[in-house]
Motif scaffolding. Structure first.
Motif, mmCIF file in Angstrom:
data_model
loop_
_atom_site.group_PDB
_atom_site.id
_atom_site.type_symbol
_atom_site.label_atom_id
_atom_site.label_comp_id
_atom_site.label_asym_id
_atom_site.label_seq_id
_atom_site.Cartn_x
_atom_site.Cartn_y
_atom_site.Cartn_z
ATOM 1 N N MET A 1 44.787 149.925 60.376
ATOM 2 C CA MET A 1 43.196 150.076 60.300
ATOM 3 C C MET A 1 42.914 150.458 58.873
ATOM 4 S SD MET A 1 40.350 149.885 61.652
ATOM 5 C CE MET A 1 38.766 150.305 61.187
ATOM 6 N N PHE A 2 43.644 151.454 58.313
ATOM 7 C CA PHE A 2 43.267 151.921 57.009
ATOM 8 C C PHE A 2 43.949 150.739 56.021
ATOM 9 C CE2 PHE A 2 44.687 154.479 53.171
ATOM 10 C CZ PHE A 2 43.412 155.074 52.933
ATOM 11 N N CYS A 5 41.441 147.807 55.749
ATOM 12 C CA CYS A 5 40.254 148.206 55.133
ATOM 13 C C CYS A 5 40.324 148.293 53.781
ATOM 14 C CB CYS A 5 39.664 149.635 55.683
ATOM 15 S SG CYS A 5 38.886 149.463 57.232
ATOM 16 N N LEU A 6 41.380 148.758 53.291
ATOM 17 C CA LEU A 6 41.936 148.570 51.949
ATOM 18 C C LEU A 6 41.739 147.167 51.191
ATOM 19 C CD1 LEU A 6 44.454 151.346 50.967
ATOM 20 C CD2 LEU A 6 42.002 151.258 50.165
ATOM 21 N N VAL A 9 38.632 145.979 50.824
ATOM 22 C CA VAL A 9 37.788 146.346 49.508
ATOM 23 C C VAL A 9 38.445 145.547 48.566
ATOM 24 C CG1 VAL A 9 37.907 148.554 48.152
ATOM 25 C CG2 VAL A 9 37.491 148.799 50.227
ATOM 26 N N VAL A 13 36.177 143.435 45.527
ATOM 27 C CA VAL A 13 36.324 143.794 43.961
ATOM 28 C C VAL A 13 36.653 142.400 43.505
ATOM 29 C CG1 VAL A 13 37.921 144.814 42.424
ATOM 30 C CG2 VAL A 13 37.063 146.068 44.285
ATOM 31 N N ARG A 48 61.272 146.173 24.132
ATOM 32 C CA ARG A 48 62.104 145.423 24.674
ATOM 33 C C ARG A 48 61.144 144.836 25.948
ATOM 34 N NH1 ARG A 48 66.914 143.824 25.114
ATOM 35 N NH2 ARG A 48 67.054 144.363 27.486
ATOM 36 N N ASP A 56 68.450 133.171 28.910
ATOM 37 C CA ASP A 56 69.763 133.289 29.241
ATOM 38 C C ASP A 56 70.108 134.837 29.293
ATOM 39 O OD1 ASP A 56 69.831 131.287 26.295
ATOM 40 O OD2 ASP A 56 69.987 133.449 26.238
ATOM 41 N N ALA A 57 69.177 135.640 29.107
ATOM 42 C CA ALA A 57 69.505 137.174 28.966
ATOM 43 C C ALA A 57 69.753 137.413 30.614
ATOM 44 C CB ALA A 57 68.578 137.842 28.226
ATOM 45 N N GLY A 76 83.767 134.064 35.039
ATOM 46 C CA GLY A 76 83.890 135.343 34.614
ATOM 47 C C GLY A 76 85.260 136.101 34.406
ATOM 48 N N LYS A 77 86.438 135.431 35.088
ATOM 49 C CA LYS A 77 87.494 135.767 34.762
ATOM 50 C C LYS A 77 87.888 135.649 33.571
ATOM 51 C CE LYS A 77 89.819 135.558 39.155
ATOM 52 N NZ LYS A 77 90.733 134.752 40.071
ATOM 53 N N LEU A 78 89.337 136.432 33.139
ATOM 54 C CA LEU A 78 89.764 136.267 31.950
ATOM 55 C C LEU A 78 90.567 135.157 31.821
ATOM 56 C CD1 LEU A 78 90.886 140.062 31.105
ATOM 57 C CD2 LEU A 78 89.178 138.707 30.090
ATOM 58 N N VAL A 106 84.780 136.589 39.894
ATOM 59 C CA VAL A 106 85.070 137.888 39.846
ATOM 60 C C VAL A 106 84.516 138.520 41.041
ATOM 61 C CG1 VAL A 106 84.995 138.377 37.348
ATOM 62 C CG2 VAL A 106 82.820 138.001 38.546
ATOM 63 N N ASP A 137 88.085 138.719 44.136
ATOM 64 C CA ASP A 137 89.288 138.757 43.739
ATOM 65 C C ASP A 137 90.253 139.034 44.783
ATOM 66 O OD1 ASP A 137 89.890 138.307 40.960
ATOM 67 O OD2 ASP A 137 90.126 140.493 40.164
ATOM 68 N N ASP A 179 95.822 145.089 39.998
ATOM 69 C CA ASP A 179 95.110 144.082 39.367
ATOM 70 C C ASP A 179 96.271 143.361 38.212
ATOM 71 O OD1 ASP A 179 92.030 143.490 38.228
ATOM 72 O OD2 ASP A 179 93.538 143.170 36.723
ATOM 73 N N MET B 1 37.332 157.982 61.638
ATOM 74 C CA MET B 1 38.104 156.907 60.975
ATOM 75 C C MET B 1 37.506 156.357 59.801
ATOM 76 S SD MET B 1 41.547 156.155 61.046
ATOM 77 C CE MET B 1 42.239 155.132 60.003
ATOM 78 N N THR B 5 38.126 156.046 55.602
ATOM 79 C CA THR B 5 38.301 154.773 54.908
ATOM 80 C C THR B 5 37.228 154.512 54.024
ATOM 81 O OG1 THR B 5 37.758 153.852 56.865
ATOM 82 C CG2 THR B 5 39.814 153.558 56.453
ATOM 83 N N PRO B 89 74.572 137.635 26.108
ATOM 84 C CA PRO B 89 73.598 137.770 27.149
ATOM 85 C C PRO B 89 74.136 137.967 28.310
ATOM 86 C CG PRO B 89 74.021 135.299 26.662
ATOM 87 C CD PRO B 89 74.641 136.075 25.457
ATOM 88 N N ALA B 138 83.113 141.841 35.702
ATOM 89 C CA ALA B 138 82.855 140.820 34.960
ATOM 90 C C ALA B 138 82.335 141.146 33.527
ATOM 91 C CB ALA B 138 81.715 139.872 35.604
ATOM 92 N N ASN B 141 85.362 142.370 31.573
ATOM 93 C CA ASN B 141 85.896 140.954 30.997
ATOM 94 C C ASN B 141 85.202 140.630 29.579
ATOM 95 O OD1 ASN B 141 87.929 141.181 32.925
ATOM 96 N ND2 ASN B 141 86.768 139.476 34.118
ATOM 97 N N GLU B 145 86.487 140.056 25.910
ATOM 98 C CA GLU B 145 86.445 138.916 25.106
ATOM 99 C C GLU B 145 85.771 139.089 23.864
ATOM 100 O OE1 GLU B 145 86.295 135.809 29.124
ATOM 101 O OE2 GLU B 145 84.483 135.944 27.692
#
Lengths: 335, 178
Positions: A1-2, A5-6, A9, A13, A48, A56-57, A76-78, A106, A137, A179, B1, B5, B89, B138, B141, B145
């Motif tokens: 209910m609450f 209602c919000l 609102v 707006v 940042r 690619d980040a 990702g493996k060596l 990995v 692994d 490992d 109620m 509200t 990255p 990872a 690793n 590298e």
């Protein structure tokens, strides 16, 4: 209910905030508010946060695919720590199985590899190829086919010139501890596994004196890269009844499963290059003078994904044809 | 109620936008760390300094250190490793969230100490230094590298590169958290 209602609102707006636009786009009010607000001056701690997200980040932008929480083929493996495919399809060093897991994944990821191998011997031609899938692994599942061309020897053996013996290997390997690179130098990567092999020439196998056309090897392997010496050391114990890896069937009337040994010693020349030698003991269930195998190999990671292996192999006597030594070349692509 | 509200809705509508000049760090109790005027490093919680924090025993003799170009060479390799990782990255976010000025110094000290080049390691132990970073295998690793790239650029022979890595590898259990 609450809550509802919000919501009402908020909607009112929203209605208030976008009245003038003649063709109001179905847009939520707060989106426009943010558009209109000037960016605050970038101070050091928030700098940042205001940067546009670089494509690619993000961890989502690896070169793999994401399936739920699992990275597929993300790598990702060596380099070289996935080993190179053995002739039986498992990750290893060419003829010996290692405790390494195939694929470049990995933990948390799934990877795969495929390989093709050719061995040229005085009397035989060997082609094998296969695929393997690695889960983290932890687990490796592999599938490989060996096509063993008997060439002229086939005629002398009475099975027909150029008769090709086919063997399928279904492998599984589970890393149980350690490992290959990290951790204490005295704790190698240890894996247990099986290789279930099925000859596609069952009648011939029995005619040769083998007890069975299929068999299951059980293996335990320990592999470690001793960084302080740049040495890779591997030992595998294999409980097997296979004659010439199963190409000549499994066991015989008198002989069955025995424990065999595989050993590898490699020296790491660079991140991409490993040279070394391997030894593999084999039973002689058929009484044909089956010999242990040796090789001297060089593996080179041409790219992160493509590894080439060349070796000189000494396979001794195969099906009474002695001095089977020759060249081994193999290519593996891994994801 | 309905009254509640309506009152809540009215309160929401009557809310004033916070002043432009609000100091949100103060509002939320965020402590802003000041960089040291001399070293340029951010302060860290107190800890006991000890060479044992480097995580391994150092090599004896000066031969290996010479392969790395002595103390200066080692410091350059450590700084280059950090720079490469900040630009990588795969792991840039972990590095950007931490004090790179301090890392360049402590990583250089650690390498220098382990290689027997005669430095004292003044940094924290590997577990504390990597706490709550959520480093994965990872990530580790990727860092290895980058270190390999830095060492290769500095002309360090591969066997010598591996000897340094062999001193660092056992600490993986303290670094990898997930």
């Amino acid at each position: 209910m609450f809550a509802s209602c919000l919501l009402a609102v908020c909607q009112s707006v929203a209605a208030l905030a976008s009245p003038v636009d003649p063709a109001p786009a179905p847009q939520i009010a707060y989106a426009r508010v943010i558009d209109a607000a000037p960016l605050p001056p970038a101070s050091a701690p928030t700098h940042r946060a205001h940067q546009p997200v670089s494509t690619d980040a993000s961890s989502l932008a690896g070169d793999g695919v994401r399936l739920g929480k699992v990275d597929l083929f993300d790598g990702g493996k060596l380099l070289l720590t996935n080993g190179v495919a053995t002739v039986e399809g498992s990750s290893g060093g060419g003829i010996a199985r290692w405790a390494t897991i195939a694929g470049r994944q990995v933990p948390g990821g799934i990877g795969a590899s495929a390989h093709a191998t050719a061995i040229e011997l005085p009397d035989f031609g060997w082609r094998s190829y296969g695929v393997a899938v690695g889960f983290g692994d932890r687990l490796e599942l592999s599938l490989a086919r060996i096509d063993f061309d008997t060439r002229d020897a086939g005629a002398l053996l009475g099975i027909g010139e150029g008769y090709t013996i086919n063997l399928d290997t279904f492998g599984a390997k589970l890393r149980v501890a350690g490992d290959v690179v990290y951790g204490e130098p005295w704790l190698p990567q240890i894996a247990i596994g099986i290789e279930h092999k099925r000859s596609r020439d069952g009648a011939l196998m029995r005619a040769l004196g083998a007890a069975d056309a299929e068999g299951t090897d059980v293996t335990i392997s320990a592999t470690k890269l001793l960084l302080s010496r740049s040495l890779l050391v591997n030992t595998t114990l294999r409980y097997t009844a296979a004659n010439e890896l199963g190409l000549l069937g499994f066991g015989s009337a008198n002989d069955g499963y025995k424990l065999q040994f595989e050993g590898s010693l490699g020296y790491q020349l660079s991140r991409r290059a490993l040279i070394g030698a391997e030894y593999r003991s084999k039973p002689d269930n058929l009484g044909l003078g089956e010999d242990d195998w040796l090789d001297i190999f060089a593996a080179y990671a041409l790219t992160d994904r493509l590894t080439l292996t060349a070796a000189y192999v000494e396979l001794g006597s195969i099906a009474t044809f002695s001095d089977q030594r020759g060249g081994f070349v193999s290519a593996q692509v891994a994801f | 109620m309905l009254l509640t509200t309506t009152a809540a809705a009215a309160l929401m509508l009557l809310q004033q936008a916070p002043a432009e000049s609000t100091d949100w760090d103060a509002e939320f109790g965020v402590e802003v760390k000041e960089r040291d005027a001399v070293t340029g490093e951010l302060p860290v919680d107190p800890y006991t300094q000890s060479n044992a924090n480097a995580g391994a025993k150092p090599y004896d003799g000066a031969v290996l250190a010479a392969d790395f170009g002595g103390r200066e060479g080692i410091a350059r390799i450590a700084a280059r490793t950090v720079d490469l990782s900040e630009a990588d990255p795969r792991i840039a976010d972990i590095f950007a969230a931490n004090d790179m000025v301090r890392l360049k110094r402590t990583l250089g000290e650690q390498f220098c100490y382990l290689l027997g080049a005669g430095c004292e390691y003044t940094g924290r132990d590997m577990k504390t230094a990597h706490a709550e970073m959520g480093v994965t295998k990872a990530d580790l690793n990727a860092l290895v590298e980058n270190l390999q790239i830095a060492m290769r650029e500095a002309g360090v022979p591969f066997a010598a590169q591996n000897r340094l890595l062999s001193k660092l590898a056992p600490a993986s259990k303290d670094i990898i958290e997930r």
